[in-house]
Design a protein around this motif. Structure first.
Motif: not given
Length: 418
Positions: A198-202, A296-307
């Motif tokens: 349901g998210a916008r295409p692309g 895991l993502v939070g502990r890695s400190g990675a840059h999150v794109v999205g949600d």
């Protein structure tokens, strides 16, 4: 000498990687004009072969030196960004990941990991695996996934089965994040979440383009490609066929006739499409995986794109019932479609047959007879037809390899004439 940013899209598999690669490939020339390299000539296979070489995956068509040449091309590119997208990089262990990054120095290297709601990954991954020699039923695959998912009884134990390895290739976020967070500083490790239905295409492409510093609207993604996935009945047929073919068909013959022709061209085009059923147990393991991965993502400190909330399974598709028993009529219909597609190859030899039975064996019962014998006979008929079409390609002797290449050229040529 200035060096480009080198961006490695490492996957994981079944997380929209094909859509990203399609957009990059469609605009490769325009991107080059804008100072962005995406090596895809003569095809994306140059990246596949290079990554297989980097990971020491010794399969047909891979020669030592392919990764060294690719790495030099990326790090010496006279532009701002060089990007490579090949989800096999998600298979890398720590030693191979370090070697890949070191081969690209002194260029600054970044890694992009795409993650997706596991309740969407699981059925997609299983049906894809059935097109690649997978031999586990949907129920068996889900049971393995439940054991390996965070909180499962085998999560910290060694479980080495084909189904376990197949699960690990798509949903072992522990391993992938551990490897790439150890070779990449947090500000160079990007985690992109795949948008929900349901998210916008692309939107996924827009997120990826943003990491590259591109305006996605200038490089719109191409129209979605024809769906090459199998529906439930076709996938249910294929894991059974694979069990009968096991040990009797070499890699090249399987790739050309079974995967690329029978699965991708014939069964994926069936009009009747039945979704892979998702029992409530799949919802439970998906929730466990999503919450563990978010941590895991939070502990890695990675840059999150999205949600990261997009990794939570979308409700509404799950059923309280377990995986249903075999739909005999559905599997037999899929087998008839498979045989019709294989007949197209046999017709050029003048030996086509629509008889749903193994060569020299009894004819399969009719569709109306709901016995397990229907499924057994249908599966045997498809497997037998495949083996008859690939006679002489069961082992990898030099003479037989030539026969396999001839078969591949034959099938491709038949498609071109169609």
């Amino acid at each position: 000498m200035a060096h480009p940013r080198v961006v490695l899209h490492v996957g994981a598999m079944k997380t929209g990687t094909s859509a990203v690669q399609a957009a990059l490939g469609a605009h490769a020339d325009a991107l080059a004009d804008a100072g962005v390299l995406y090596p895809c000539e003569p095809s994306w296979q140059v990246q596949v072969r290079a990554v297989r070489d980097a990971l020491d995956m010794r399969v047909a068509g891979v020669q030592p030196g392919r990764w060294a040449a690719m790495a030099e091309r990326l790090r010496t590119y006279d532009g701002e960004v060089a990007v490579l997208s090949m989800e096999f990089l998600s298979f890398a262990d720590l030693a191979h990941a370090r070697a890949v990054v070191e081969s690209l120095t002194p260029a600054p290297v970044e890694a992009v990991l795409t993650l997706r709601d596991p309740a969407r990954v699981l059925p997609s991954a299983w049906q894809e695996w059935t097109q690649n020699r997978g031999t586990a039923s949907w129920a068996e695959y889900l049971a393995t996934a439940a054991r390996l998912a965070p909180g499962g009884d085998a999560h910290r134990q060694h479980l080495d089965t084909p189904a376990a390895r197949a699960y690990g290739r798509v949903l072992d976020s522990d391993r992938v994040l551990s490897v790439w967070s150890r070779v990449m500083p947090p500000d160079r490790l990007h985690v992109l979440t795949v948008p929900p239905p349901g998210a916008r295409p692309g939107l996924l492409w827009a997120r990826f383009a943003g990491v590259l510093g591109l305006d996605a609207e200038r490089y719109p993604p191409p129209d979605e490609r024809a769906n090459e996935s199998l529906d439930y009945h076709a996938a249910d047929l294929m894991w059974r066929v694979n069990r009968r073919l096991e040990g009797h068909l070499d890699f090249s013959a399987y790739e050309s006739l079974v995967k690329n022709h029978l699965c991708k061209q014939v069964l994926a085009a069936r009009e009747a499409q039945t979704a892979v059923p998702l029992p409530e147990s799949a919802h439970d393991l998906a929730v466990r995986w999503a919450r563990h991965t978010v941590d895991l993502v939070g502990r890695s400190g990675a840059h999150v794109v999205g949600d990261l909330t997009e990794l939570e399974p979308v409700t509404g598709r799950f059923t309280e019932a377990p995986v249903p028993p075999t739909d005999t009529e559905g599997v037999v219909r899929a087998a008839r479609d498979a045989l019709a597609g294989l007949d197209a190859v046999e017709r050029d030899r003048g030996t086509a047959s629509t008889d749903l039975s193994p060569r020299g064996g009894p004819r399969a019962p009719s569709d109306g007879d709901k016995s397990s014998g229907d499924v057994d006979a249908a599966v045997a008929a498809v497997a037998d037809r495949v083996l008859s079409l690939t006679a002489g390609a069961a082992t990898e002797t030099p003479r037989r390899r030539r026969g396999v290449r001839g078969l591949l050229r034959f099938v491709r040529g038949r498609r071109a004439r169609a």
